[in-house]
Design a protein around this motif. Structure first.
Motif, short mmCIF file in Angstrom:
data_model
loop_
_atom_site.label_atom_id
_atom_site.label_comp_id
_atom_site.label_asym_id
_atom_site.label_seq_id
_atom_site.Cartn_x
_atom_site.Cartn_y
_atom_site.Cartn_z
N GLY A 63 -4.23 -2.55 3.72
CA GLY A 63 -3.35 -3.16 3.86
C GLY A 63 -2.53 -1.62 4.97
O GLY A 63 -3.47 -0.68 4.96
N TYR A 65 -0.31 0.59 3.95
CA TYR A 65 -0.17 2.20 2.85
C TYR A 65 -0.61 1.90 1.47
O TYR A 65 -1.53 0.27 1.92
CB TYR A 65 1.25 1.98 2.16
CG TYR A 65 2.50 2.07 3.30
CD1 TYR A 65 2.30 3.72 3.68
CD2 TYR A 65 3.55 1.53 2.94
CE1 TYR A 65 3.37 3.69 5.25
CE2 TYR A 65 4.72 1.68 4.49
CZ TYR A 65 4.35 2.96 5.07
OH TYR A 65 5.47 2.98 6.11
N TYR A 67 -1.76 2.43 -1.98
CA TYR A 67 -0.34 2.61 -2.81
C TYR A 67 -1.03 3.24 -4.78
O TYR A 67 -2.43 2.24 -4.78
CB TYR A 67 0.21 1.56 -4.06
CG TYR A 67 1.54 0.67 -3.21
CD1 TYR A 67 2.35 0.95 -3.49
CD2 TYR A 67 1.00 -0.03 -1.97
CE1 TYR A 67 3.20 0.56 -2.68
CE2 TYR A 67 1.79 0.00 -0.96
CZ TYR A 67 3.64 -0.19 -0.98
OH TYR A 67 4.32 -0.65 -0.78
N ASN A 93 -1.92 -5.08 -0.27
CA ASN A 93 -1.73 -3.74 0.91
C ASN A 93 -2.65 -2.93 -0.27
O ASN A 93 -4.20 -3.88 -0.75
CB ASN A 93 -0.72 -3.35 -0.48
CG ASN A 93 0.54 -3.71 -0.11
OD1 ASN A 93 1.34 -3.40 0.80
ND2 ASN A 93 1.27 -4.05 -1.11
#
Length: 332
Positions: A63, A65, A67, A93
């Motif tokens: 993705g 970003y 996390y 993500n």
């Protein structure tokens, strides 16, 4: 009278003898089990080299970003305990679960757990595992100190923070660990080295994790094995003992005003009217008011809220990031 003292002395000697034999038995059994359980524990992630020791980072998904999931104090096997939450994010993500020194598959570093050391170890391990900044941090509990400090020292590396019932730095400064608590922490660490935690499984790992469906049968066994191996080791002990000093380092820096932060405040029914619960919520709101972008949302549940409301946490997190991070980037 002398006869009574003699009898009492004999009883005491016998009692001490039985106790020592029992402790020796538990110690031997613990290490026998550790050797037996080691066959289950194969690395699940990428081990980064930090000063000749290893820190594990588990990656999943793709993705825009990354996390970064940061476990709270004493979560001995984060890759397994937090799976129910991060697996929601990894569908769309990229996620990285950072297992600090002394956690999960990582080595015990036996250092002083100074916040600067912890943060530099985290940053280096993430880079070595293929995760480049900027990140969206997802801290829980004690790791709130590191997340806030990260945004203060390296603001360009932190796109936002999803604060899952975190401890704020100033809370650890205000509520400094006293002598009695310090002795308890050291005592538990000593008892763990003797293997006595084997006698209380529910204190070693979270029984709720075993009851959840997000782990396979084998993963549950690995989760238990890692928990017995890492439970309240020297690094975990030092993290707690250093919480005041680490919190103070953060408090002495300017608040990261430009970092968007979503505070998820877990409120258990039985404690909703307690002084502690009300003060925690006030602390979050006071901190949020000093930021340019922040929200405080109350969630019904206990401190390990990620076990009970993963879908809700995921929804709220994505909405917050889409609204306050992605939207602002598109407009610039």
């Amino acid at each position: 009278m002398k006869k009574i003292f003699k009898v009492l002395k004999m009883i005491f000697i016998i009692f001490m003898g039985v106790t020592l034999v029992g402790l020796a038995g538990v110690f031997i059994y613990h290490h026998y089990q550790l050797r037996k359980e080691s066959a289950l524990i194969d690395s699940n992630g990428r081990l980064g080299d930090i000063s000749d020791k290893k820190i594990n980072v588990y990656n999943e998904g793709k993705g825009e970003y990354t996390y970064v999931f940061m476990p709270g104090s004493g979560v001995a096997a984060p890759v397994y305990e937090m799976k129910g939450l991060y697996s929601k994010f990894s569908r769309e993500n990229r996620i990285a679960v950072i297992e600090r020194a002394g956690y999960g598959y990582s080595n015990v570093f036996d250092d002083d757990r100074d916040i600067d050391k912890i943060l530099e170890q985290t940053r280096k391990a993430l880079i070595q595992s293929g995760n480049k900044p900027p990140y969206v941090l997802v801290p829980h509990s004690l790791s709130g100190i590191e997340a806030i400090y990260w945004a203060q020292k390296y603001p360009s590396e932190v796109k936002g923070i999803i604060a899952v019932d975190i401890g704020l730095p100033q809370q650890y400064v205000t509520h400094k660990i006293n002598l009695i608590d310090s002795l308890k922490i050291r005592g538990i660490n000593t008892l763990t080295k003797m293997g006595l935690h084997r006698l209380i499984p529910s204190a070693v790992y979270n029984p709720q994790v075993i009851q959840q469906s997000f782990l396979t049968k084998k993963e549950k066994e690995i989760y238990k094995a890692l928990s017995y191996k890492q439970f309240f080791n020297d690094d975990m002990e030092q993290e707690l003992l250093q919480s005041y000093n680490n919190g103070k380092k953060s408090v002495n820096l300017p608040i990261p005003k430009k970092t968007p932060i979503l505070f998820l405040d877990a409120i258990a029914d039985q404690y909703k009217n307690s002084k502690y619960t009300k003060q925690k919520n006030k602390d979050y709101k006071d901190f949020a008011e000093q930021l340019e972008t922040a929200e405080v949302i109350e969630l019904k549940g206990t401190h390990s809220i990620y076990l009970y409301l993963p879908d809700e946490i995921y929804r709220l997190s994505i909405e917050f990031i889409d609204k306050n991070v992605k939207k602002s980037e598109r407009s610039t």
